[in-house]
Write a protein that holds these residues in place. Sequence first.
Motif, PDB file in Angstrom:
ATOM      1  N   LEU A 183      61.754  77.301  48.544  1.00  0.00           N
ATOM      2  CA  LEU A 183      62.438  77.399  49.696  1.00  0.00           C
ATOM      3  C   LEU A 183      61.689  78.406  50.423  1.00  0.00           C
ATOM      4  O   LEU A 183      61.766  78.174  51.838  1.00  0.00           O
ATOM      5  CB  LEU A 183      63.745  78.007  49.277  1.00  0.00           C
ATOM      6  N   ALA A 184      61.067  79.385  49.982  1.00  0.00           N
ATOM      7  CA  ALA A 184      60.303  80.210  51.298  1.00  0.00           C
ATOM      8  C   ALA A 184      59.030  79.585  51.696  1.00  0.00           C
ATOM      9  O   ALA A 184      58.901  79.718  52.924  1.00  0.00           O
ATOM     10  CB  ALA A 184      59.833  81.320  50.211  1.00  0.00           C
ATOM     11  N   HIS A 185      58.284  78.660  50.869  1.00  0.00           N
ATOM     12  CA  HIS A 185      57.345  77.852  51.412  1.00  0.00           C
ATOM     13  C   HIS A 185      57.935  76.932  52.589  1.00  0.00           C
ATOM     14  O   HIS A 185      57.120  76.711  53.575  1.00  0.00           O
ATOM     15  CB  HIS A 185      56.767  77.049  50.384  1.00  0.00           C
ATOM     16  N   ASP A 186      58.876  76.249  52.287  1.00  0.00           N
ATOM     17  CA  ASP A 186      59.608  75.427  53.423  1.00  0.00           C
ATOM     18  C   ASP A 186      59.810  76.380  54.698  1.00  0.00           C
ATOM     19  O   ASP A 186      59.642  75.794  55.621  1.00  0.00           O
ATOM     20  CB  ASP A 186      60.701  74.680  52.853  1.00  0.00           C
ATOM     21  N   ALA A 187      60.569  77.406  54.426  1.00  0.00           N
ATOM     22  CA  ALA A 187      60.852  78.190  55.570  1.00  0.00           C
ATOM     23  C   ALA A 187      59.602  78.403  56.500  1.00  0.00           C
ATOM     24  O   ALA A 187      59.708  78.509  57.552  1.00  0.00           O
ATOM     25  CB  ALA A 187      61.490  79.358  55.033  1.00  0.00           C
ATOM     26  N   ILE A 188      58.672  79.110  55.551  1.00  0.00           N
ATOM     27  CA  ILE A 188      57.401  79.333  56.366  1.00  0.00           C
ATOM     28  C   ILE A 188      56.874  78.182  57.233  1.00  0.00           C
ATOM     29  O   ILE A 188      56.474  78.270  58.416  1.00  0.00           O
ATOM     30  CB  ILE A 188      56.281  79.706  55.501  1.00  0.00           C
ATOM     31  N   ALA A 189      56.641  77.024  56.503  1.00  0.00           N
ATOM     32  CA  ALA A 189      56.234  75.905  57.384  1.00  0.00           C
ATOM     33  C   ALA A 189      57.081  75.496  58.449  1.00  0.00           C
ATOM     34  O   ALA A 189      56.749  75.007  59.519  1.00  0.00           O
ATOM     35  CB  ALA A 189      56.392  74.549  56.364  1.00  0.00           C
ATOM     36  N   PHE A 190      58.432  75.556  58.217  1.00  0.00           N
ATOM     37  CA  PHE A 190      59.431  75.210  59.292  1.00  0.00           C
ATOM     38  C   PHE A 190      59.232  76.197  60.458  1.00  0.00           C
ATOM     39  O   PHE A 190      59.028  75.948  61.685  1.00  0.00           O
ATOM     40  CB  PHE A 190      60.699  75.305  58.757  1.00  0.00           C
ATOM     41  N   LEU A 191      59.248  77.373  60.304  1.00  0.00           N
ATOM     42  CA  LEU A 191      59.031  78.663  61.236  1.00  0.00           C
ATOM     43  C   LEU A 191      57.654  78.456  62.062  1.00  0.00           C
ATOM     44  O   LEU A 191      57.743  78.737  63.186  1.00  0.00           O
ATOM     45  CB  LEU A 191      59.397  79.800  60.680  1.00  0.00           C
ATOM     46  N   ALA A 192      56.846  78.064  61.439  1.00  0.00           N
ATOM     47  CA  ALA A 192      55.553  78.216  61.978  1.00  0.00           C
ATOM     48  C   ALA A 192      55.047  76.648  62.575  1.00  0.00           C
ATOM     49  O   ALA A 192      53.941  76.591  63.150  1.00  0.00           O
ATOM     50  CB  ALA A 192      54.387  78.490  60.962  1.00  0.00           C
ATOM     51  N   GLY A 193      56.005  75.916  62.453  1.00  0.00           N
ATOM     52  CA  GLY A 193      55.790  74.453  62.750  1.00  0.00           C
ATOM     53  C   GLY A 193      56.508  74.014  64.082  1.00  0.00           C
ATOM     54  O   GLY A 193      57.233  74.894  64.720  1.00  0.00           O
ATOM     55  N   PRO A 194      56.279  72.839  64.299  1.00  0.00           N
ATOM     56  CA  PRO A 194      56.993  72.604  65.984  1.00  0.00           C
ATOM     57  C   PRO A 194      58.459  72.111  65.869  1.00  0.00           C
ATOM     58  O   PRO A 194      59.052  72.199  66.982  1.00  0.00           O
ATOM     59  CB  PRO A 194      56.149  71.165  66.303  1.00  0.00           C
ATOM     60  N   ASP A 195      59.255  71.993  64.561  1.00  0.00           N
ATOM     61  CA  ASP A 195      60.528  72.034  64.628  1.00  0.00           C
ATOM     62  C   ASP A 195      61.225  73.268  65.017  1.00  0.00           C
ATOM     63  O   ASP A 195      62.374  73.219  65.470  1.00  0.00           O
ATOM     64  CB  ASP A 195      61.050  71.497  63.272  1.00  0.00           C
ATOM     65  N   ARG A 196      60.506  74.292  64.887  1.00  0.00           N
ATOM     66  CA  ARG A 196      61.097  75.584  65.299  1.00  0.00           C
ATOM     67  C   ARG A 196      61.745  75.569  66.696  1.00  0.00           C
ATOM     68  O   ARG A 196      62.842  76.296  67.203  1.00  0.00           O
ATOM     69  CB  ARG A 196      60.199  76.856  65.070  1.00  0.00           C
ATOM     70  N   ALA A 197      61.035  75.002  67.786  1.00  0.00           N
ATOM     71  CA  ALA A 197      61.311  74.899  69.040  1.00  0.00           C
ATOM     72  C   ALA A 197      62.629  74.270  69.355  1.00  0.00           C
ATOM     73  O   ALA A 197      63.438  74.474  70.401  1.00  0.00           O
ATOM     74  CB  ALA A 197      60.093  74.491  69.951  1.00  0.00           C
ATOM     75  N   ARG A 255      67.819  83.642  58.061  1.00  0.00           N
ATOM     76  CA  ARG A 255      68.718  83.464  58.955  1.00  0.00           C
ATOM     77  C   ARG A 255      68.426  84.745  59.906  1.00  0.00           C
ATOM     78  O   ARG A 255      68.528  84.255  61.346  1.00  0.00           O
ATOM     79  CB  ARG A 255      70.339  83.819  58.448  1.00  0.00           C
ATOM     80  N   ALA A 256      67.886  85.849  59.685  1.00  0.00           N
ATOM     81  CA  ALA A 256      67.317  86.850  60.642  1.00  0.00           C
ATOM     82  C   ALA A 256      66.064  86.323  61.539  1.00  0.00           C
ATOM     83  O   ALA A 256      66.060  86.540  62.553  1.00  0.00           O
ATOM     84  CB  ALA A 256      66.966  88.091  59.992  1.00  0.00           C
ATOM     85  N   LEU A 257      65.301  85.573  60.695  1.00  0.00           N
ATOM     86  CA  LEU A 257      64.147  84.722  61.591  1.00  0.00           C
ATOM     87  C   LEU A 257      64.594  83.567  62.382  1.00  0.00           C
ATOM     88  O   LEU A 257      63.978  83.309  63.394  1.00  0.00           O
ATOM     89  CB  LEU A 257      63.174  84.569  60.644  1.00  0.00           C
ATOM     90  N   PHE A 258      65.651  82.948  61.748  1.00  0.00           N
ATOM     91  CA  PHE A 258      66.114  81.865  62.742  1.00  0.00           C
ATOM     92  C   PHE A 258      66.755  82.460  63.935  1.00  0.00           C
ATOM     93  O   PHE A 258      66.614  82.036  65.060  1.00  0.00           O
ATOM     94  CB  PHE A 258      67.193  81.362  62.017  1.00  0.00           C
ATOM     95  N   ALA A 259      67.467  83.741  63.881  1.00  0.00           N
ATOM     96  CA  ALA A 259      67.981  84.299  64.995  1.00  0.00           C
ATOM     97  C   ALA A 259      67.016  84.718  66.025  1.00  0.00           C
ATOM     98  O   ALA A 259      67.212  84.636  67.379  1.00  0.00           O
ATOM     99  CB  ALA A 259      68.915  85.762  64.551  1.00  0.00           C
ATOM    100  N   ARG A 260      65.796  84.985  65.697  1.00  0.00           N
ATOM    101  CA  ARG A 260      64.622  85.400  66.371  1.00  0.00           C
ATOM    102  C   ARG A 260      64.046  83.915  67.070  1.00  0.00           C
ATOM    103  O   ARG A 260      63.777  84.076  68.253  1.00  0.00           O
ATOM    104  CB  ARG A 260      63.482  85.975  65.641  1.00  0.00           C
ATOM    105  N   ALA A 261      64.021  82.964  66.080  1.00  0.00           N
ATOM    106  CA  ALA A 261      63.583  81.699  66.683  1.00  0.00           C
ATOM    107  C   ALA A 261      64.312  80.963  67.746  1.00  0.00           C
ATOM    108  O   ALA A 261      63.830  80.511  68.634  1.00  0.00           O
ATOM    109  CB  ALA A 261      63.563  80.873  65.644  1.00  0.00           C
ATOM    110  N   VAL A 262      65.699  81.309  68.024  1.00  0.00           N
ATOM    111  CA  VAL A 262      66.473  80.555  68.923  1.00  0.00           C
ATOM    112  C   VAL A 262      66.553  81.397  70.415  1.00  0.00           C
ATOM    113  O   VAL A 262      67.246  81.093  71.276  1.00  0.00           O
ATOM    114  CB  VAL A 262      67.784  80.443  68.285  1.00  0.00           C
TER     115      VAL A 262
END
Length: 212
Positions: A153-167, A81-88
């Motif tokens: 769960l961590a692997h999925d979060a890394i893939a999500f945050l480093a991937g195109p869906d983050r935008a 959630r902290a990294l999601f806050a950064r992503a948005v």
Amino acid sequence: MSPSPPPTDPEEPGSRLALALAVTIRHDGHGGVADDLRTPDGLTAWVTEHAGALRHALDAREFIADGAALSAVRALREAVRALFARAVRPGPPSRADAHRLLPEPEAVARLNAAAALVPAAPALHWPPGAAAPTAGAAWPPGPPAADRLTAALAHDAIAFLAGPDRARLRACQGPRCVRYFMKDHPRQEWCKPSCGNRARVARHHRRHRAES
């Protein structure tokens, strides 16, 4: 511009497990915030609900969470959630924890440490009848189920945050809502229509008060 990846099967790894984990903190329907992972039983139920997406890491039918597993997943969720806050950014984060976010370097370190709990090899998944394969991981059977869960769960979060869906990640600004969501079309402002309805009603009341 590179083509967008094909949509993931909702039962496959990479199907937004990180987002599903983040939104276990949600509006409770009464003006407060609810946490679906308050107890080990809550985590067990959540894992069962996401058994398909987690099936390469562990057998959800045999998973029963204990206090240690709950603490590990909650700690990971805090980092996500902290990294999601950064992503948005520059948009605002979820109001649920905007005032107490984990420092970003600590969140990154915690996420990476969770992913390293269980080394998983890259693996291709192409079930019979599927039009296209998906990339996933091969999980060793030896480590404890709680470690496999946290690492998956961590692997999925890394893939999500480093991937195109983050935008496309957003924090819903509907009245009382605290959810993160994926913006699936350009005009989408809220996580679901009910939040949009509440926002329109709130705007109407504000205009009415200003005019009276």
